[in-house]
Structures are given as C-alpha cells and as structure tokens.
Enzyme design. Structure first.
Site, PDB file in Angstrom:
ATOM      1  N   PRO A 164       2.818  -1.186  -3.300  1.00  0.00           N
ATOM      2  CA  PRO A 164       1.444  -0.801  -2.977  1.00  0.00           C
ATOM      3  C   PRO A 164       0.948  -1.545  -1.737  1.00  0.00           C
ATOM      4  CG  PRO A 164       1.659  -1.455  -5.274  1.00  0.00           C
ATOM      5  CD  PRO A 164       2.936  -1.810  -4.604  1.00  0.00           C
ATOM      6  N   GLU A 165       0.344  -0.810  -0.818  1.00  0.00           N
ATOM      7  CA  GLU A 165      -0.235  -1.408   0.377  1.00  0.00           C
ATOM      8  C   GLU A 165      -1.754  -1.235   0.291  1.00  0.00           C
ATOM      9  OE1 GLU A 165       1.973  -0.035   3.847  1.00  0.00           O
ATOM     10  OE2 GLU A 165       3.748   0.252   2.620  1.00  0.00           O
TER      11      GLU A 165
END
Ligand SMILES: [Zn+2]
Length: 262
Positions: free
Chosen positions: A2-3
């Site tokens: 996840p960014e």
C-alpha cells in the site's frame, strides 16, 4: 505494498469507527510487530491522520498509535484467517488483517519517531502546501537515481513502486536519471501531484494479488488508469513502443524506452 492513496483510503474508511471513540479493547498476537498497544486501551482517539504511508491515531494524552500496513496489511469489518489485530470501540470493531505480516503497530510518546527513521526524515505530503515546486527543484538538482530517491520518502512522502513508475512515465523521465533539470523536476512535480490526487479519488490500486481492498472488501479502481506499472510488453499509451521492465534497486521498474530516455 500500500502506498499513499491506499493508506489514505484506509484511513478515511476506518475513521468513522474510531474518531472520538474510546478504545475498549485491542487484541493482537504477542510479538515485536505490535508494541505497547495496551497503553492506549481506555483512551479516546481525538484525531486520525496520515503521514506518508503511516496512519497515526492521536489521543487526549501525548501518545500516538502508529500503524504501518506493510506489504499486505489492511482493515476489514469481519474477522478473517489473517486477522492480526482487533480494535474495538462503541461504534464497532475493525479487524486488521495481514497475510505476510510486515505490518506494524506501535504506541509512542507524541512525536518521538526515533524508532521510525522513515517517518522521522519524511519529506512533505505531495498534496499539501508544504510540497513546494521551488524546494523540489533544488532537491532533485543534486539527487541520485530519481526512482530510488523518490522511494526513499525524503523528497516527498508516500510514493512507492507503483506511483513512482506512474509519475515518471507521465513526466517522461527515465527511472535512473540523475541531477534533474528544472524543466524535468517541474514536470515530475506536477505528475506526482496529479497521479496521487487521482489515485486517492479512485480509492487506490488493487493489484492482481488482490491483497489491497477497501473496508467493505471492494477493490480500489486506480489500477484501471495505470499507464506504466505492470504494463511491460504492452504498448506505451503515448507512443506505442512496448514498455519494458527491469530491476532497479530490487524493485520491478516499468518504463517506455522511447519516451523516457536516459
Ligand atoms: Zn512511449
């Protein structure tokens, strides 16, 4: 992994369950990935913020609970086979699931990030007024290879492999370019803001491994707008050249050999 857009989507989704609420219980596996969480049981969450890829819960007391989703961490409304942490308030229960177990939760005294060097040295938020074109141009003028530098979180927060590849394609800059010109940095600055803003709006990217989902189990939709990431062999949407993939700093890197010349 996840960014920023996936973490921001996650933050918004769990906010209604925790904001203004007292933590009634936190159950978790006993190991080093979950540190001092008992210190916030019985305490009220006054704010839920995000910094880069970290979600931060704030309390009336000078404490912060910092959550990093790692590779595969995320929240659900139901318990699952990879549930690692269960957080209960009067509003409901949220379950943190994490198949590969790189996620971390820790409670620290407010602002004490010595044990979290990435957070400590993190650059400005890309969608905030603190992210200034002039500073970014200065920073990138003497920087090493642009993609690893972006991923260090130092010039700007929140970009990982996907959004670095996407922003560099939009800005037409090779992932290994060094000492960017003012013109290149300006293009990259605008590309970063645009890509991140659109991805946040789309609820992030759900990849073929399906590990990232929104709270209700629905995917994000920004993967449909990807122009570089995981498109190796497919034609460049600008010039038609097949995109290439190679390894740079241990990360699969996707780019157009025609539009992004070194
Ligand atoms: Zn191209």
């Amino acid at each position: 992994m996840p960014e920023l857009p996936e973490v921001e989507t996650t933050r918004k989704l769990i906010e209604p369950f925790v904001l203004g609420q007292v933590i009634e219980a936190i159950d978790h596996e006993k190991n080093h990935r979950y540190t001092d969480l008992a210190n916030v049981v019985g305490k009220r969450i006054t704010e839920l913020t995000r910094r880069g890829k970290y979600i931060i819960a704030h309390f009336e007391e000078p404490l912060e609970m910092i959550v990093h989703l790692g590779m595969t961490g995320g929240f659900r409304l139901q318990e699952g086979k990879h549930t690692r942490v269960t957080l209960k308030t009067a509003k409901g229960t949220v379950y943190f699931q994490d198949a590969r177990k790189f996620g971390k939760w820790q409670v620290v005294p407010k602002g004490e990030y010595a044990a979290l060097p990435t957070l400590h040295e993190m650059g400005p938020e890309p969608l905030s007024d603190d992210f200034k074109l002039e500073d970014f141009v200065k920073e990138m003028r003497h920087a090493g290879k642009v993609k690893p530098h972006l991923m260090s979180q130092k010039p700007v927060a929140g970009l990982g492999n996907i959004y670095a590849d996407e922003a560099l394609w939009h800005a037409q800059i090779h992932p290994e370019a060094v000492n960017l010109s003012e013109e290149q940095s300006t293009r990259l600055y605008h590309a970063i803001r645009q890509v991140i803003a659109r991805a946040v709006e789309a609820g992030g990217s759900t990849l073929s491994d399906q590990t990232y989902a929104q709270l209700d189990g629905n995917p994000g939709y920004f993967q449909l707008d990807h122009v570089a990431y995981a498109r190796d062999g497919k034609p460049c949407k600008r010039c038609g050249t097949p995109l290439e993939k190679y390894w740079l700093a241990q990360r699969g890197t996707h780019y157009c050999p025609t539009c992004q010349k070194l």
